[in-house]
Design an enzyme around this catalytic site. Structure first.
Site, short mmCIF file in Angstrom:
data_model
loop_
_atom_site.label_atom_id
_atom_site.label_comp_id
_atom_site.label_asym_id
_atom_site.label_seq_id
_atom_site.Cartn_x
_atom_site.Cartn_y
_atom_site.Cartn_z
N HIS A 1 45.89 34.62 38.14
CA HIS A 1 46.09 33.23 37.72
C HIS A 1 47.07 33.17 36.56
CE1 HIS A 1 42.11 31.40 39.42
NE2 HIS A 1 42.75 32.15 40.30
N TYR B 1 38.49 23.73 32.91
CA TYR B 1 37.56 23.56 31.79
C TYR B 1 37.49 22.07 31.50
CZ TYR B 1 37.74 28.60 30.87
OH TYR B 1 37.62 29.96 30.97
N PRO C 1 30.17 32.71 26.73
CA PRO C 1 31.10 33.04 27.80
C PRO C 1 32.33 32.13 27.93
CG PRO C 1 29.07 32.13 28.70
CD PRO C 1 28.86 32.28 27.24
N LYS D 1 35.26 36.61 27.37
CA LYS D 1 35.61 37.82 26.63
C LYS D 1 34.59 38.97 26.73
CE LYS D 1 39.53 36.57 25.00
NZ LYS D 1 40.27 36.56 26.24
N TYR E 1 43.51 33.86 25.36
CA TYR E 1 42.83 33.81 26.67
C TYR E 1 43.23 35.00 27.55
CZ TYR E 1 40.49 31.72 30.65
OH TYR E 1 39.62 31.50 31.69
C1 FAD Z 1 23.65 36.34 33.27
C2 FAD Z 1 24.95 36.70 32.56
C3 FAD Z 1 26.14 36.01 32.86
C4 FAD Z 1 27.33 36.35 32.22
N1 FAD Z 1 28.47 35.66 32.53
C5 FAD Z 1 29.61 35.97 31.89
C6 FAD Z 1 30.81 35.29 32.19
O1 FAD Z 1 30.85 34.41 33.05
N2 FAD Z 1 31.94 35.66 31.52
C7 FAD Z 1 31.94 36.67 30.58
O2 FAD Z 1 32.99 37.01 30.00
N3 FAD Z 1 30.82 37.32 30.28
C8 FAD Z 1 29.68 37.01 30.92
N4 FAD Z 1 28.56 37.68 30.63
C9 FAD Z 1 28.68 38.76 29.66
C10 FAD Z 1 29.20 40.06 30.29
O3 FAD Z 1 28.63 40.22 31.54
C11 FAD Z 1 28.85 41.18 29.35
O4 FAD Z 1 29.56 40.97 28.13
C12 FAD Z 1 29.18 42.56 29.91
O5 FAD Z 1 28.33 42.84 31.00
C13 FAD Z 1 29.00 43.63 28.83
O6 FAD Z 1 29.05 44.90 29.43
P1 FAD Z 1 28.15 46.08 28.88
O7 FAD Z 1 28.52 47.26 29.72
O8 FAD Z 1 28.28 46.17 27.42
O9 FAD Z 1 26.65 45.65 29.15
P2 FAD Z 1 25.89 45.48 30.54
O10 FAD Z 1 26.81 44.98 31.58
O11 FAD Z 1 24.68 44.69 30.23
O12 FAD Z 1 25.51 46.95 30.96
C14 FAD Z 1 24.48 47.66 30.34
C15 FAD Z 1 23.83 48.57 31.35
O13 FAD Z 1 22.84 49.34 30.70
C16 FAD Z 1 21.69 49.35 31.50
N5 FAD Z 1 20.55 49.56 30.59
C17 FAD Z 1 20.00 48.65 29.74
N6 FAD Z 1 18.99 49.20 29.07
C18 FAD Z 1 18.90 50.48 29.48
C19 FAD Z 1 18.04 51.56 29.14
N7 FAD Z 1 17.06 51.43 28.24
N8 FAD Z 1 18.22 52.74 29.77
C20 FAD Z 1 19.21 52.90 30.68
N9 FAD Z 1 20.05 51.90 31.04
C21 FAD Z 1 19.89 50.71 30.44
C22 FAD Z 1 21.66 48.02 32.21
O14 FAD Z 1 20.92 48.05 33.42
C23 FAD Z 1 23.14 47.79 32.47
O15 FAD Z 1 23.57 48.29 33.72
C24 FAD Z 1 27.35 37.37 31.25
C25 FAD Z 1 26.17 38.05 30.94
C26 FAD Z 1 24.97 37.72 31.58
C27 FAD Z 1 23.70 38.47 31.20
#
Ligand code: FAD
Length: 376
Positions: free
Chosen positions: A44, A173, A265, A269, A357
């Protein structure tokens, strides 16, 4: 070695973010996981801001030439990363239960966990705490080490995934008196929508018919513009929160992604910040093993936090620009409208929005050169 407490199927289907910054796309491609992204990702070159019965496009081509965003679901990124890791002979332990961190203030930290009913121990040089906001890594850091910065918002996002072609080519938006709405997409056949709802709202209050009606009221604000509807595949309510801990490191434990910071969200980011952290960490670890240099590991937190705070501000700013905070505060609403008009009429203001963005280049902050990382 990766320890994941869910099943492979679960993490490959978990629908979350979907807007990839240019830098994230570049890193994924340079790391050898960009083939399907290049084929299926939707590039996009702008977004639409809709308010006051008018549509305004923020065009990236003119404002930030050569940079764009790519719409590609987070679960697809996760699928590609898992496949690449396994193909490279790496180990991912799915369904690792009771993960616990030990001796993290020593030179010999280790993890314990249970897998297939067996208690296991994993000795580590370093631990990357990439286990999200609710994970165990951050909590393992002794109290008094971390400073916490946070903000709650008086609303939440109701998100749906619908089996219907997007009603527009770019993200919309929409700011309205009824609250914020976002029109987004995951593929040419699947649309993603969000509605600002009350912070304590329950998804049980929202029938599919009510969701579509509210989306119509907030999005069909231009003459002749129609929202296409279809079956809702998934719906949930996500709280909005800003959160950062500093520093992002304690001895040999490095926090990355949501384990260290959360953004609302609106700025798209969360996922991009997690990728940026991991880029900084992977480079620091590579330099440690290759050159026995510690400086990049030591500066990990400082280097990440510069980008984290830029994204914190941008996400807070976009949220403030587009959401209804207090319906009785007419002064705040006037300020909000004034800023929306400024962003859509001033090239300088629009450029500020556009460059944040699409994401500031990773290399500009000295956060490593993505093109050099392909072989690692
Ligand atoms: C419902 C939802 C909707 C979202 N929508 C958006 C959006 O539209 N746009 C946007 O930018 N961001 C969005 N986000 C935020 C974005 O998804 C996160 O910022 C991103 O996933 C961060 O990545 P991460 O790897 O740090 O954490 P996560 O993706 O949460 O990965 C962490 C991993 O660790 C695992 N884990 C947790 N605890 C343990 C443990 N004790 N032992 C072993 N494994 C464990 C989990 O299962 C998971 O797979 C959303 C988040 C949620 C929850």
């Amino acid at each position: 070695m990766v320890l994941e407490n869910r099943t492979r199927e679960y993490v490959e289907k978990r629908v979350r973010a979907g807007v990839l910054e240019q830098g994230t796309v570049d890193v994924l491609k340079a790391s050898g996981v960009g083939e399907r992204l290049a084929r299926e990702g939707l590039v996009h070159h702008g977004i639409e801001l809709r308010f006051g019965g008018e549509s305004h496009r923020i065009g990236f081509e003119q404002l930030v030439p050569g940079r764009a965003i790519t719409v590609y679901g987070q679960q697809e990124v996760v699928k590609d990363l898992i496949a690449a890791r396994i193909a490279a002979g790496g180990t991912i332990v799915f369904e690792a239960a009771d993960v616990a961190l030990h001796a993290i203030d020593s030179a010999h930290p280790y993890l314990t966990f249970t897998h297939a009913g067996e208690a296991q121990r994993l000795d580590c040089d370093f631990i990357a705490g990439c286990d999200g906001y609710h994970g165990v890594s951050r909590a393992a850091i002794p109290s008094g080490v971390l400073a916490t910065f946070e903000r709650d918002y008086p609303f939440a996002w109701l998100g749906i995934l619908a089996a219907v072609a997007p009603s527009a080519h770019e993200l919309i938006y929409a700011q309205t008196e009824r609250g914020f709405a976002l029109h987004s997409m995951r593929s040419p056949e699947v649309s993603r929508f969000y509605l600002q709802v009350e912070a304590d709202d329950d998804i049980g209050n929202w029938s599919d018919a009510r969701i579509w009606e509210e989306l119509r009221l907030r999005l069909e604000t231009l003459p002749g513009w129609k929202l296409a509807t279809g079956p809702i595949i998934e719906k949930n309510i996500t709280p909005m929160r800003s959160f950062v801990v500093e520093p992002m490191q304690f001895e040999r434990l490095f926090l990355a992604g949501d384990a260290a910071h959360i953004v609302p969200p609106t700025g798209a980011k969360g996922l991009n910040l997690a990728v940026a952290d991991v880029c900084v960490l992977s480079e620091a670890l590579a330099v440690h093993y290759r050159e026995q240099r510690q400086d990049l590991l030591q500066s990990y937190s400082q280097r990440c936090l510069r980008r984290v705070w830029r994204a914190q501000h941008f996400s807070y700013w976009m949220t403030s620009l587009l959401h209804t905070f207090d319906r009785s505060d007419a002064y705040a609403q006037k300020l909000q409208r004034s800023y929306l008009e400024y962003v859509t009429s001033s090239r300088a203001a629009a450029t500020t929005l556009a460059e944040n963005y699409v994401g500031l280049p990773l290399s500009r902050e000295g956060e490593s050169n993505a093109t050099n990382r392909g072989h690692e």
